[in-house]
Every structure is written in structure tokens, then in C-alpha cells.
Scaffold this active site. Structure first.
Site, PDB file in Angstrom:
ATOM      1  N   ARG A 119      -4.256 -15.026 -50.011  1.00 20.26           N
ATOM      2  CA  ARG A 119      -4.374 -13.598 -50.325  1.00 20.26           C
ATOM      3  C   ARG A 119      -5.050 -12.786 -49.225  1.00 20.26           C
ATOM      4  NH1 ARG A 119      -6.919 -13.985 -56.195  1.00 20.26           N
ATOM      5  NH2 ARG A 119      -8.047 -15.663 -55.136  1.00 20.26           N
TER       6      ARG A 119
ATOM      7  N   LYS B  61       0.281 -30.070 -50.188  1.00 22.05           N
ATOM      8  CA  LYS B  61      -0.683 -29.019 -50.550  1.00 22.05           C
ATOM      9  C   LYS B  61      -1.066 -29.231 -52.005  1.00 22.05           C
ATOM     10  CE  LYS B  61      -1.568 -24.062 -50.455  1.00 22.05           C
ATOM     11  NZ  LYS B  61      -1.984 -23.773 -51.828  1.00 22.05           N
TER      12      LYS B  61
ATOM     13  N   CYS C  30       0.569 -25.693 -57.102  1.00 22.23           N
ATOM     14  CA  CYS C  30       0.861 -24.488 -57.882  1.00 22.23           C
ATOM     15  C   CYS C  30       0.424 -24.682 -59.338  1.00 22.23           C
ATOM     16  CB  CYS C  30       2.349 -24.160 -57.822  1.00 22.23           C
ATOM     17  SG  CYS C  30       2.780 -22.739 -58.839  1.00 22.23           S
TER      18      CYS C  30
ATOM     19  N   GLY D 213      -8.657 -21.184 -49.766  1.00 20.12           N
ATOM     20  CA  GLY D 213      -9.312 -20.489 -50.872  1.00 20.12           C
ATOM     21  C   GLY D 213     -10.379 -19.506 -50.427  1.00 20.12           C
TER      22      GLY D 213
END
Length: 331
Positions: free
Chosen positions: A244, A155, A116, A220
Site C-alpha cells: 500500500r 509469498k 492472500c 507490511g
């Protein structure tokens, strides 16, 4: 307990942990819409170990680990694993909280957030900041692994201000995590620019040179199921994590992509709202739901007007009335 990461017949497909997105309601909806065998892993929202370790803060933070009975039933039916994602910067707190999560909950794995890029989190030395403090990062992984029988994955990103894939992945592999998910952006990029999949392929090559079988997932800019299949082959990764891309299509995890009707989209909009109301009514802010409505209210005549009205809704009933007013199919 066996390590499920090595048992999935690839490519492994996962929905990324996302703040105010991957709660039990949305996970259930995505799982329900997925084709069996096309979605393998779901993750909780980011859960702070410091919050879980706080006598007062724990109640609110632990909401991120709630799994509804209906979600659990669908995960079981479709063979989807659910992983708790945790973050922080103190090895001893990771150890304590990991032990508690293992004992008190029913997760299939633990994932450590070292990716993050949010500035307030990085300032504390957590998440992607750990790329710059590899010894502490390794200590955290070891402490977490010691506290649980569950597989512990990581991650992360390819670097801080520039790609440092070789150095960083080598250091991570030393700790033998159950799996590594690598986002092809550096911390400085946040979500901007393109993800560099050549750097992800470099991580796979490093793993292969060491003769290890630790799965590496790429993350990504993957926006379709077909693209996830192409990328897993092209870049040699063991799987793909979708972030996303799910906002473009909640039916993402299906091998055959169909054009969805307005009625189908409205049915899922209502269903998502009902799940959120059932799970969080009176607990979470209703407005959190609004970020999802663009997923369903798009691609048909009148969609933009409906979206505008939904943005002005103040309650669950407002939403149901708006959908009804459009003479749309309710579930």
C-alpha cells in the site's frame, strides 16, 4: 538459468502483486518513475491456476499475464525482473500451468501466493489457507519447481489465527524455494493492525540457523524508501516488498525523495489513464482506474474537488477534459 534472487545487490526492493492494481499499465508507470537500481522486482496480479487450466476461463484469467511492449522495454532498460504470481490448491494443476507459463510467456520467475487472506479464497483451501495444510503446501512448491527452470518463490504470512512463524518457515525452507516474502500479519488480521516485524526477523534467524542463503523479504507497513532501507538493516531481511505504500507515492522507488508539483502529479494521472486506455480500452472496466486517482490528485490546492469530479467521470475523455479544465500540464 541462474537464480537472479541471489544476484541482486541488496536490499532487494519489490512492488507487491495486488489485485486490480499491478497490471501492465501501473507496472510500467512505476518502473518509469523509479530510479535505476531502486526497484528490482515487479509481480503480476494474482493468477488462478484453475482459471488458466479452464478452456473457457483461460482467456479472461490470462489477461493478468499480459505485458505490453512498452512495459517490457522499460523493464529491460532498468534491469527490473517480472515475476508471474499464481495461486490455487492442486499440485497437478500448478505443475501443468507453470509449464505452460514458462513455455508461452517471458517471465523471470514464478511466485506462489500463500498469503492472500480473502475469505472466498481461503474457503477453497488456497493462498493463506495453505499455512494450515503444510504437506499440501510443500507438494505444491515441489510440483511447481519440477515444471520450470525459472526460480520459484513463495509469498506468505506468519500464521492463521496466531503467529506460527517457526513451524511454518521451517516447513517452507525444507522445499528450498528461490526466495520467501513474509508479510508480518496473520491471515485473521487481513490488512488490519500492525505488521509484526519481529516475527519476520524470527524467520531470518531460522534461515540463518540452518545455514541457508534463501533470500527473505519482509512485507507490511513500509511507507517510504528510507524506511525500507532502515527495516532491511534493522530486521536483517534481504529485501522489502512494498504494498500500500505505493498509493502514498508512485515515486516511491527513488533514493532521493522530492516534493512533487501539481503539474508532475497531473502528468502521471494523464499518463496512467492513457496507458490503461491503450492496454485495456474496451476490455476492462474504466472504473478500475478510479482507485488510482487519489494517488495523483492530492497534496495541492483544489485536489479534493478534482478527486470528487474524477470519481464522477464515465470515460477516458471525461478525465482528460477535467485535467485540461484545471489548466494542467498534459503529457
Amino acid at each position: 538459468m541462474s537464480n537472479f534472487w541471489n544476484e541482486i545487490e541488496g536490499p532487494i526492493l519489490a512492488l507487491a502483486p495486488m489485485e486490480d492494481v499491478t497490471d501492465t499499465s501501473f507496472r510500467e508507470l512505476v518502473a518509469q518513475l523509479s530510479e535505476p537500481g531502486c526497484l528490482h522486482l515487479l509481480f503480476t496480479e494474482f493468477t488462478a491456476v484453475d482459471g488458466m487450466n479452464h478452456p473457457v476461463g483461460k482467456k479472461r484469467v490470462s489477461e493478468r499475464l499480459i505485458v505490453s511492449d512498452s512495459e517490457r522495454a522499460i523493464l529491460k532498460e532498468k534491469g527490473i525482473r517480472l515475476i508471474a504470481q499464481i495461486w490455487g490448491n492442486k499440485p497437478e494443476v500448478f505443475h501443468k500451468v507453470t509449464r505452460e507459463i514458462t513455455e508461452e510467456y517471458q517471465f523471470d520467475g514464478i511466485d506462489i501466493n500463500m498469503g492472500c487472506p480473502a475469505k472466498n479464497v481461503v474457503k477453497q483451501g488456497s493462498c493463506s489457507a495453505l499455512i494450515g495444510t503444510p504437506e499440501l503446501a510443500q507438494e505444491i512448491i515441489y510440483a511447481t519447481k519440477e515444471a520450470t527452470h525459472l526460480p520459484v518463490s513463495v509469498k506468505t504470512r506468519t500464521g492463521l489465527k496466531a503467529h506460527e512463524t517457526e513451524r511454518w518457515i521451517t516447513q517452507l525452507l525444507e522445499t528450498k524455494p528461490a526466495a520467501i516474502t513474509l508479510h508480518g500479519r496473520v491471515q485473521k488480521q487481513q490488512s488490519d493492525g500492525e505488521a509484526n516485524w519481529n516475527e519476520i526477523a524470527k524467520a531470518v534467524a531460522i534461515r540463518n540457523q540452518q545455514g541457508l542463503t534463501i533470500p527473505i523479504l519482509g512485507n507490511g507497513d513500509v511507507l517510504s524508501y528510507a524506511q525500507s532501507m532502515d527495516y532491511s538493516q534493522q530486521y536483517g531481511v534481504d529485501g522489502i516488498m512494498i504494498g500500500r505504500g505505493i498509493f502514498h507515492n508512485p515515486w516511491f522507488f527513488n533514493s532521493l525523495q522530492l516534493e512533487r508539483t501539481k503539474d508532475e502529479k497531473m502528468e502521471q494521472l494523464v499518463r496512467h489513464t492513457q496507458l490503461f486506455e491503450k492496454n485495456w480500452g474496451g476490455v476492462k472496466n474504466f472504473n478500475i482506474l478510479k482507485r488510482f486517482y487519489k494517488i495523483y490528485a492530492n497534496g495541492f490546492e483544489g485536489a479534493s474537488q478534482l478527486r470528487a469530479k474524477l470519481m464522477g467521470a464515465n470515460s477516458f475523455d471525461d478525465v482528460y477534459q477535467l485535467v485540461n479544465a484545471q489548466n494542467m500540464v498534459l503529457s
